[in-house]
Design a protein around this motif. Sequence first.
Motif, PDB file in Angstrom:
ATOM      1  N   GLU A  10      -1.603   4.479  -4.056  1.00  0.00           N
ATOM      2  CA  GLU A  10      -3.062   4.845  -4.522  1.00  0.00           C
ATOM      3  C   GLU A  10      -3.331   6.244  -5.007  1.00  0.00           C
ATOM      4  N   THR A  11      -2.852   7.121  -3.947  1.00  0.00           N
ATOM      5  CA  THR A  11      -3.185   8.692  -4.028  1.00  0.00           C
ATOM      6  C   THR A  11      -1.700   9.385  -4.522  1.00  0.00           C
ATOM      7  N   GLY A  12      -0.633   8.899  -3.896  1.00  0.00           N
ATOM      8  CA  GLY A  12       0.593   9.628  -4.319  1.00  0.00           C
ATOM      9  C   GLY A  12       0.711  10.611  -3.206  1.00  0.00           C
TER      10      GLY A  12
ATOM     11  N   HIS B 268       0.900  -1.349  -0.049  1.00  0.00           N
ATOM     12  CA  HIS B 268      -0.030   0.143   0.082  1.00  0.00           C
ATOM     13  C   HIS B 268       0.685   1.247   0.058  1.00  0.00           C
ATOM     14  N   TRP B 269       1.852   1.280   0.425  1.00  0.00           N
ATOM     15  CA  TRP B 269       2.943   2.135   0.543  1.00  0.00           C
ATOM     16  C   TRP B 269       4.239   2.199  -0.178  1.00  0.00           C
ATOM     17  N   ARG B 270       4.949   3.107  -0.666  1.00  0.00           N
ATOM     18  CA  ARG B 270       6.280   3.239  -1.157  1.00  0.00           C
ATOM     19  C   ARG B 270       7.024   3.965   0.047  1.00  0.00           C
ATOM     20  N   TYR B 271       8.180   3.357   0.270  1.00  0.00           N
ATOM     21  CA  TYR B 271       9.140   4.108   1.313  1.00  0.00           C
ATOM     22  C   TYR B 271      10.045   4.889   0.632  1.00  0.00           C
ATOM     23  N   GLU B 272      10.257   5.722   0.484  1.00  0.00           N
ATOM     24  CA  GLU B 272      11.161   6.765  -0.296  1.00  0.00           C
ATOM     25  C   GLU B 272      12.455   7.057   0.467  1.00  0.00           C
ATOM     26  N   VAL B 273      13.669   7.042   0.150  1.00  0.00           N
ATOM     27  CA  VAL B 273      14.903   7.682   0.805  1.00  0.00           C
ATOM     28  C   VAL B 273      15.297   8.592   0.084  1.00  0.00           C
TER      29      VAL B 273
END
Length: 118
Positions: A30-32, A10-15
């Motif tokens: 889904e929403t950004g 459900h989530w992207r974990y950005e560094v």
Amino acid sequence: MLLTASEGRHWRYEVCEHQDGYLVQMRDLETGDLEEEYATVFRTLPVAFAYAQMSAAFDRFNADELENVEDEETAVELELSERSFMDLSDRLCDTGLNGVALKAWERQDGAGAHRLLH
């Protein structure tokens, strides 16, 4: 600047680069939208990357549990990523700082007059 990302269900974990180190932030797939409340700043890139991988693995594991899917591979991936994060965090003495605490610190730094004691 975005350096890397790990995707959960459900989530992207950005560094990302941050003035105090490396920021790991959550982005809804889904929403950004960014979830600023759960952002964490690390002093070292290896720990930030390991945290993002562990968080994505937990997201996948949690999604499987909610859907009543038993996937041994997902559980093993989560366990390995947790061990990797804890090991790096301990060796590099980098436990991270919650983004909310960092913002409060920055607000306090710029607030009001500072007393100077002689």
